[in-house]
Scaffold this motif. Structure first.
Motif, mmCIF file in Angstrom:
data_model
loop_
_atom_site.group_PDB
_atom_site.id
_atom_site.type_symbol
_atom_site.label_atom_id
_atom_site.label_comp_id
_atom_site.label_asym_id
_atom_site.label_seq_id
_atom_site.Cartn_x
_atom_site.Cartn_y
_atom_site.Cartn_z
ATOM 1 N N PHE A 153 0.174 26.853 7.926
ATOM 2 C CA PHE A 153 1.167 27.786 8.479
ATOM 3 C C PHE A 153 2.443 27.026 8.866
ATOM 4 N N VAL A 154 2.262 25.822 9.434
ATOM 5 C CA VAL A 154 3.451 25.055 9.872
ATOM 6 C C VAL A 154 4.332 24.783 8.657
ATOM 7 N N PHE A 155 3.712 24.251 7.601
ATOM 8 C CA PHE A 155 4.546 23.944 6.418
ATOM 9 C C PHE A 155 5.105 25.223 5.810
ATOM 10 N N PHE A 156 4.297 26.312 5.905
ATOM 11 C CA PHE A 156 4.745 27.617 5.370
ATOM 12 C C PHE A 156 6.048 28.009 6.060
ATOM 13 N N GLU A 157 6.144 27.632 7.370
ATOM 14 C CA GLU A 157 7.348 28.017 8.137
ATOM 15 C C GLU A 157 8.473 27.006 7.941
ATOM 16 N N VAL A 158 8.083 25.710 7.800
ATOM 17 C CA VAL A 158 9.132 24.670 7.694
ATOM 18 C C VAL A 158 10.066 25.021 6.535
ATOM 19 N N VAL B 277 2.681 38.042 11.016
ATOM 20 C CA VAL B 277 1.438 38.782 10.698
ATOM 21 C C VAL B 277 0.410 37.805 10.126
ATOM 22 N N LEU B 278 0.924 36.888 9.289
ATOM 23 C CA LEU B 278 0.000 35.889 8.712
ATOM 24 C C LEU B 278 -0.650 35.073 9.828
ATOM 25 N N LEU B 279 0.182 34.676 10.795
ATOM 26 C CA LEU B 279 -0.355 33.845 11.897
ATOM 27 C C LEU B 279 -1.454 34.605 12.634
ATOM 28 N N LEU B 280 -1.216 35.911 12.867
ATOM 29 C CA LEU B 280 -2.249 36.704 13.577
ATOM 30 C C LEU B 280 -3.559 36.631 12.801
ATOM 31 N N GLY B 281 -3.456 36.795 11.481
ATOM 32 C CA GLY B 281 -4.680 36.744 10.669
ATOM 33 C C GLY B 281 -5.368 35.399 10.823
ATOM 34 N N LEU B 282 -4.568 34.323 10.741
ATOM 35 C CA LEU B 282 -5.175 32.976 10.825
ATOM 36 C C LEU B 282 -5.848 32.802 12.190
ATOM 37 N N LEU B 283 -5.162 33.268 13.226
ATOM 38 C CA LEU B 283 -5.757 33.096 14.570
ATOM 39 C C LEU B 283 -7.049 33.914 14.681
ATOM 40 N N LEU B 284 -7.031 35.082 14.023
ATOM 41 C CA LEU B 284 -8.254 35.910 14.079
ATOM 42 C C LEU B 284 -9.409 35.117 13.469
ATOM 43 N N VAL C 155 -6.265 41.893 5.505
ATOM 44 C CA VAL C 155 -5.058 42.739 5.454
ATOM 45 C C VAL C 155 -3.889 42.014 6.113
ATOM 46 N N THR C 156 -4.137 41.438 7.291
ATOM 47 C CA THR C 156 -3.000 40.771 7.973
ATOM 48 C C THR C 156 -2.523 39.576 7.145
ATOM 49 N N ILE C 157 -3.453 38.722 6.739
ATOM 50 C CA ILE C 157 -3.022 37.552 5.942
ATOM 51 C C ILE C 157 -2.390 38.034 4.640
#
Lengths: 177, 631, 135, 505
Positions: free
Chosen positions: D145-150, D184-191, D222-224
């Motif tokens: 996720f970090v690199f996805f955002e960088v 939304v992706l982050l929420l999925g990952l945290l889930l 769905v979120t991811i």
């Protein structure tokens, strides 16, 4: 705790106190609802006086007299001076309440309701046998100068600061840096 | 053996790459004159095709003599694991593909040699010849493919080459539009073809053709029917059959050698080749054959009538190609693939011949339209002779090859409705019950006979209007014979057009033969009579009211335009508008609503301290109540 | 003596003070209401001092202190009110709108009759950062 | 060559990230004039290519399914986040594609004389490269996720500073839209993290979502999926792409289309499908439906476009529709098709955007109506390259574009068991129609731009293709031909990895 006597047989103290209480609340309401600014100040005097009476009933004579002396004597006079200096309209002026009245009323009623319910629920059985002499000047004086000396001195410094502040604000010839 | 065939396929491809990059590199490096690049590119074009022709010939001879044991020789280069069914990149030479390979390479060689002369003063000859070589290698890939996906690769590259070559003179927007139309219609057919491959491959469990052909009894009839019907869509697209034929007449916008190579002999024949190659599957799917029969009948007669009314010589030949291909499809529908293939060969030869001659005529008369020609038989004797052979073969007159192959096909179609399938010569004795259902068989046979008559008519009409009567050419009488390099290929092709009929040992069926010759002469006579009346006028007035309809090919093209092209274009604009207003609007809208909401909140910040304190106390109360109640 | 009575009286007095602070337009009346609230607190302190029988008389001493502070606070309050009066010629709490958002609609200085004047939808904001100009 | 033991050479994979990062950092310090700056850019991006190639060479193709060149260091012990990098059959081609495309961008920049503030541009591109390579190498959910955002920040600046006239709005919409998706992706990952307690993708993939109940898997998928779909872009969430592409500079468009879109689809292949198989199964029909709508919608939108770059952007929506359809089938052949389509689209659309940029530089506009026609007459090489790229993009067999689409349709013909067959047959049919429409809009564009009489606009004196442009484009052309004629080169790498995580269910 001894079983508190029921409310239905109020002692003499309680009756006097209730009367004074009614006066306090009534005049309080008048202070905040009267249409005339000066009347508000005068009703305030009555309210504070009645309150001093309540203190007396609660055997706190010294505080009662201080109340009468400072509040009724000095503070209300100060308010009257304030009214005079700001040339507040004498006589009835229609719009003393801002448009915020309904909101204020709701909030005030809510506060009253919350406080009264909490307090009544909390202290329904609290009862004390009043014995005179608790609140005499000698008792309070001993307490102040034996236990509360530091706050007393701090208070004097506060008064000084208030004094200087008031002067600085009200004098126009002192320019800020 | 396999290496030889692989080289046959690869050589033209390398020739194409060389042709494309070579002259550019030469011109880029040596800055030499353009026509030296043409000379340089010509070598890259002709030599590989010639070598490929020889290799194909040798392979054919070896396979036909059965020198290598089994009828088919297969070799696999590698297997590509796709995740489910593997794709085996390999080649296979069967009797059918060997013969077709020879036809393809010979015609391609003739066209390449012919093009050197035809394209002498064209700056873009190198790319033109390279695309022809690319086309040749793609067609050979289709012919020799052992795997359906490899076949599909060759199949689509052919479509691309036809697009590139039709759009060769792209300065004129009409040619470019015709090329796009050709590619899109064939692409639509190819999608159906791909789905057909999927259905059959999954049914047979492998993409290899011999697996599919051997395992077809294991497949259910629905799978077989659906698969073969979808293949039929691809065949219709590529061989310009009834529903998807509209692109072929417009494809005449390309240079004439291209029409000769692609739109007469090879690419359009690929569809028929595929049906013949997978013939057992089609035999096992009677409904598909019925559909094929109807498609053939429709295409045959419609195209022939249209050819009768065309003024452009090349469009006449284009519609004639559609009609002849429908004829072959009819033979296939009548369960006789040998007759169809035989007709495919002869048609490949004489139609290529006719197109090349047309090229010569147009090259000299500087116009496509027959109204601008006339009286050319004295000025161009050799072309006159070869064109006469071509038209004779087209009409099916006795000495020419057309007579034998058309007779075989006609006999098959004649036998279809009546007797049991076994009697048609060379027909594969199929285990499936009776032939094409009676009614369809009779329709097929009836239209076939009518087509023979109409073919005779339009062939004679074209023949008379170009070579007889007074020369109507406006540009004076400079019509002379074409250069040698263009004449030799024409003569080379005239030989098979005349003698190929004798190559097949099977004796003609005298009954149907006589009937077809009579019908052809009947059609020719009718046209000759009307022509005699007024040599300059167009004998097509014979059609009377039908003439306008025939010329517009029964308005099929305009119907497609209205039904498909315009709605898609409207839909595209609607999508762009919707995308901008709805989808993008929602995004921009969310931005605006967010700012709007923030505006509403700002209303509360109007500086009135008492509102703030009320809010504060109210909040405090709620917290106290919350604490008391929940606490 | 039931402690409930003084405590209830103090609660009512406090609410009246709150009403006065929130509803009154004239700043001095607001100061009076503050005084009421402070006195309510004093009553409470005295009542509980008596009830708890505190030897240190904490409640009563604190009441004294509160009275002193109230006086000081009133002094300063009035000084401020006078300063405001001198500058703005009015002591109406409504018209002191310097805290408002700098929107073009509600002019901070002018007397604004309504509490929440119908401020029109926020048009393009003056000079805010690049974000504003973007969408 | 004997396979080098995986753990002995973690330096390779770390250096892949370190070199561009250092390059970007140093660049800010250095004061170089233009010529030296261009050499520096070439050197750094070339240097990043070296470890990537080394990794590809030392990669053990027989064990393509296993994670190789693995590095697993504790990053934030408190949250037990690990700096876990590794490469396997799925991510190796994408890493190579990223490094190659970035290097070619620097080659293109080295010849391009007009880019001002080149130093800032180069550091942004190098930072972008770190983000992209990191995303493909990360094997820890939050590291991914970090690199996805960088990646977002440098791309925002590339569009906002060096873009076209409407660049600020486009850049803003790009970053806000993608950020929303990433939240939304982050929420999925945290889930997933909260349910399973681990962030390690490899472990999660092996457990095949055993620890996750079906409902949680669906919600997580769905979120991811939404977060990744914004990046892909899937049909309804695509409107940021055309604006971003029309305004981005050539180099920005190439990287945006060539690599950034792949990070979305790579997320499906690496996280969504292996870790949440039940979720994938439940949502697959919806994913397929949106993908197919995307194909037809993108194709139709392209038919009516006036701007060349905008048209190519919408074509990316169409091609990504095929990739998503490949994923939606949940069959090995479908996922192989999707991964193949990724690489093919990266190469082809990269080339298309290079060419569109070149056309825009020479004619000053990308509007097809203004361009007139006859480009083949005036600029024969540029015209023929554009024709090649368009034909590759419409999926001609023998070129890379074909295998991705054909295998996706083949996957849709036989979806995974449990997915409704008739529905996917409809998807296949509509996808087939999509290929015809794709061919239509590309050929119509070609006939409007390259064919026909020479248009009013005359190209600037720059003339036909120059050497630095050729050196940037020829590798792409060669790769498109190689992957087209020899698909085994890619399919053999991705197939084992795909078989493991799809078969094990």
């Amino acid at each position: 705790m001894s079983e508190a006597p029921s409310y239905l047989s109020p002692t003499g103290h309680e009756i006097v106190f209730l009367l004074l209480g009614v006066v306090v609340v009534g005049t309080g309401l008048l202070v905040v609802t009267t249409r005339q600014v000066v009347h508000a100040a005068l009703w305030l005097v009555v309210c504070l006086g009645a309150l001093a009476g309540c203190y007396l009933v609660l055997t706190a004579e010294f505080v009662a007299w201080v109340q009468v002396l400072i509040y009724v004597g000095a503070v209300v006079v100060l308010l009257l001076f304030g009214i005079m200096l700001t040339r507040a309209p004498i006589g009835r002026s229609p719009d003393l309440d801002s448009r915020n009245r309904p909101v204020a009323a709701v909030v005030a009623l809510a506060t009253a309701a919350v406080l009264v319910t909490v307090v009544v629920d909390g202290f329904r059985h609290a009862y004390v046998d009043l014995s005179p002499g608790k609140g005499t000047a000698e008792e309070v004086g001993v307490a102040v100068f034996r236990y509360w000396v530091l706050p007393f001195e701090a208070l004097s410094v506060l008064l000084l600061a208030a004094l200087v502040g008031a002067i600085v604000i009200s004098r126009t010839d002192i320019r800020g840096r | 053996m396999m290496v030889m065939v692989a080289c046959a396929v690869l050589l033209p491809f390398l020739g194409a790459v060389g042709g494309l990059l070579g002259p550019r590199a030469v011109r880029f490096a040596a800055r030499r004159a353009a026509w030296r690049a043409v000379r340089f590119a010509a070598w890259f074009a002709v030599v590989p095709t010639a070598v490929a022709a020889i290799l194909a010939g040798v392979a054919a001879v070896r396979v036909l003599r059965g020198g290598t044991g089994g009828t088919a020789v297969a070799g696999t280069l590698t297997v590509v694991e796709t995740g489910s069914l593997p794709v085996a990149v390999g080649l296979e030479v069967t009797r059918l593909s060997a013969l077709t390979g020879v036809l393809v390479t010979v015609v391609a060689l003739a066209v390449q040699v012919y093009s050197v002369g035809y394209m002498r003063d064209d700056r873009r000859y190198p790319s033109y010849s390279a695309f022809i070589s690319l086309f040749t290698s793609a067609m050979l890939l289709v012919v020799y493919a052992a795997d359906l996906i490899v076949l599909y690769v060759g199949w689509e590259i052919m479509g691309l080459c036809s697009y590139l070559l039709i759009g060769h003179w792209w300065e004129d927007r009409a040619n470019s539009r015709a090329a796009v139309k050709a590619f899109l219609v064939t692409r639509l057919g190819d999608v159906g073809f791909l789905f057909g491959i999927f259905v059959l491959a999954v049914g047979a469990g492998s993409f290899r053709i011999d697996d599919v052909v051997t395992k077809y009894p294991a497949m259910s009839t629905t799978v077989l029917t659906v698969g073969t019907l979808l293949l039929l869509v691809g065949v219709a697209g590529k061989s310009a059959q009834a529903p998807l034929h509209t692109w072929l007449p417009d494809a005449m916008a390309g240079p004439t050698p291209i029409s000769a190579l692609i739109h007469a002999a090879t690419m359009v024949a690929a569809g028929i080749f595929i049906v013949a190659r997978l013939f057992p599957l089609f035999l096992a799917a009677p409904t598909t054959l019925a559909v094929l029969a109807i498609m053939a009948a429709l295409g045959m007669l419609g195209a022939a009538l249209a050819a009768l009314a065309q003024d452009d010589l090349k469009r006449v030949l284009a519609y004639s190609t559609i009609s002849q291909l429908a004829f072959m499809a009819g033979a296939l529908a009548a369960r006789d693939d040998d007759a169809a293939i035989f007709h495919l060969f002869t048609h490949g030869a004489f139609k290529a011949l006719l197109f090349l001659c047309a090229g010569l005529i147009i090259h000299r008369a500087a116009t496509n339209l027959m109204s601008g020609m006339g009286g050319l038989r004295r000025a161009m004797p050799i072309t006159f002779a070869t064109t006469t052979i071509g038209f004779a073969a087209l009409m099916g007159l006795p000495p020419a090859s057309g007579f034998f192959s058309k007779d075989a096909a006609l006999a098959a179609m004649g036998a279809a409705p009546g007797a049991a399938p076994g009697t048609a010569p060379g027909a594969v004795p199929s285990a499936v019950p009776s032939a094409v259902p009676g009614a369809v068989g009779w329709i097929l046979y009836g239209t076939a006979l009518a087509t023979v008559a109409v073919t005779g008519a339009y062939a004679t009409r074209a023949w008379l209007r170009t070579f007889f009567g007074e020369p109507r050419a406006q540009t004076g009488d400079h019509a002379r014979e074409g250069p040698a390099s263009m004449l030799w290929p024409v003569i080379l092709l005239a030989v098979p057009a005349l003698l190929l009929g004798f190559a097949v040992p099977a004796a003609p069926h005298w009954g149907t033969a006589a009937l077809s010759v009579a019908l052809a002469l009947l059609g020719a006579g009718a046209v000759y009579a009307t022509w005699r009346g007024a040599p300059d006028a167009d004998p097509a007035r014979l059609l009377g009211p039908l003439r306008r309809a025939c010329e517009q090919a029964f308005y099929v093209d305009t119907a497609y335009n209205a039904l498909f092209v315009r709605p898609v274009r409207w839909l595209a604009h609607a999508v762009v508008r919707a995308d901008d207003t709805v989808v993008d609007g929602a995004v921009r809208g969310s931005g605006r609503t967010a700012r709007g909401l923030s505006g509403v909140l700002r209303l509360a910040q109007n500086g009135n301290a008492q509102i703030y304190v009320s809010g504060l106390v109210a909040g405090l109360l709620i917290i106290v109540v919350g604490a008391v109640v929940l606490g | 003596m039931h402690i409930v009575y003084p405590v209830v009286v103090s609660a009512l007095l406090f609410s009246i003070g709150v009403y006065g602070v929130l509803a009154r337009r004239n700043t001095i009346l607001v100061l009076m209401s503050v005084e009421l609230m402070l006195n309510a607190v004093n009553l409470n302190l005295i009542a509980f001092d008596v009830w708890l029988g505190d030897r240190l008389h904490g409640g009563q001493v604190l009441t004294l202190f509160v009275i002193v502070i109230a006086a000081a606070e009133l002094g300063l309050g009035l000084a401020i009110v006078l300063a405001v009066f001198r500058n703005r010629r009015t002591v109406d709490l409504d018209s002191l709108r310097d805290l408002a958002e700098p929107g073009p609609d509600c002019d901070a200085a002018g007397p604004d009759r309504g509490v929440a004047g119908p401020a029109p939808a926020p048009g393009p904001r003056r000079g805010t950062g690049q974000e504003g100009a973007a969408t | 060559m004997t396979p080098v033991p995986a753990l002995a050479v973690p330096v390779l994979i770390v250096s892949v990230l370190i070199v561009p990062a250092l390059g970007a950092a140093l660049l800010l310090g250095l004061r170089l004039q233009v010529r030296a700056l261009k050499m520096y850019g070439l050197a750094v991006s070339g240097l990043t290519l070296v470890p990537v190639v080394a990794m590809a060479v030392t990669f053990d193709y027989r064990r393509a399914a296993q994670i190789q060149h693995e590095v697993d260091l504790p990053w934030i012990p408190g949250l037990d986040l690990r700096f876990h990098l590794g490469v396997d059959g799925i991510s190796l081609p994408l890493v190579a594609l990223t490094a190659l495309l970035t290097f070619l961008c620097f080659v293109y920049l080295s010849g391009d004389r007009r880019t001002e503030r080149l130093r800032a541009m180069m550091s942004a591109l190098l930072l972008l490269e770190v983000g992209m390579l990191g995303t493909f190498l990360a094997l820890d959910l939050l590291l991914f996720f970090v690199f996805f955002e960088v990646v977002l920040i440098p791309m925002y600046f590339v569009i906002a500073i060096w873009g076209g006239p409407g660049r600020r709005a486009a850049a803003l919409k790009f970053i806000l839209y993608t950020l929303l998706g990433s939240v939304v992706l982050l929420l999925g990952l945290l889930l997933i993290w909260s349910q399973t307690g681990t962030l390690d993708i490899v472990a999660l993939a092996h457990s095949q979502g055993a620890a996750l109940p079906r409902a949680v898997q669906i919600v997580a998928f769905v979120t991811i999926g939404l977060g990744l779909a914004v990046k892909t872009p899937m049909w309804p969430l695509h409107t940021w792409l055309p604006d971003a592409h029309t305004e981005a500079p050539t180099v920005g468009s190439v990287l945006l289309a060539g690599v950034l879109l792949k990070m979305g689809t790579y997320g499906f292949a690496r996280i969504a499908i292996p870790v949440l198989p039940d979720g994938a199964h439940a949502v697959a029909p919806w994913l397929g439906a949106f993908a197919v709508v995307g194909i037809v919608y993108g194709a139709l939108a392209c038919l009516a476009q006036r701007d060349l770059k905008r048209m190519i952007a919408y074509s990316s929506v169409g091609h990504m529709g095929f990739v998503l359809l490949g994923f939606a089938t949940l069959t090995p052949v479908g996922v192989n098709a999707a991964l193949f389509g990724n690489i093919a689209h990266g190469l082809i659309t990269g080339l298309l955007f290079f060419l569109a940029g070149a056309v825009k530089d020479r004619y000053g506009t990308a509007d097809m109506a203004e361009l007139g026609g006859g480009m083949l007459g005036r600029l024969p090489y540029l015209g023929s390259l554009l024709t090649f790229a368009c034909i590759a993009s419409l999926g001609l067999p023998g070129l890379a574009g074909f295998w991705g689409e054909m295998l996706a349709l083949f996957g849709a013909f036989e979806p995974a068991e449990g997915l409704s067959r008739p529905l996917f047959l409809v998807f296949m049919a509509v996808g087939g129609l999509g290929t015809v429409l794709t061919a239509a809009y590309f050929l119509v564009m070609l006939s409007r731009v390259t064919h026909g009489p020479p248009g009013p606009l005359t190209p600037s004196a720059v003339g036909d293709v120059r050497t630095f442009e050729l050196s940037a484009w020829v590798p792409l052309v060669l790769l498109i031909l190689v992957f087209g004629l020899w698909p085994k080169a890619l399919l053999a790498i991705t197939d084992p990895a795909v078989q493991t995580f799809l078969e094990a269910r």
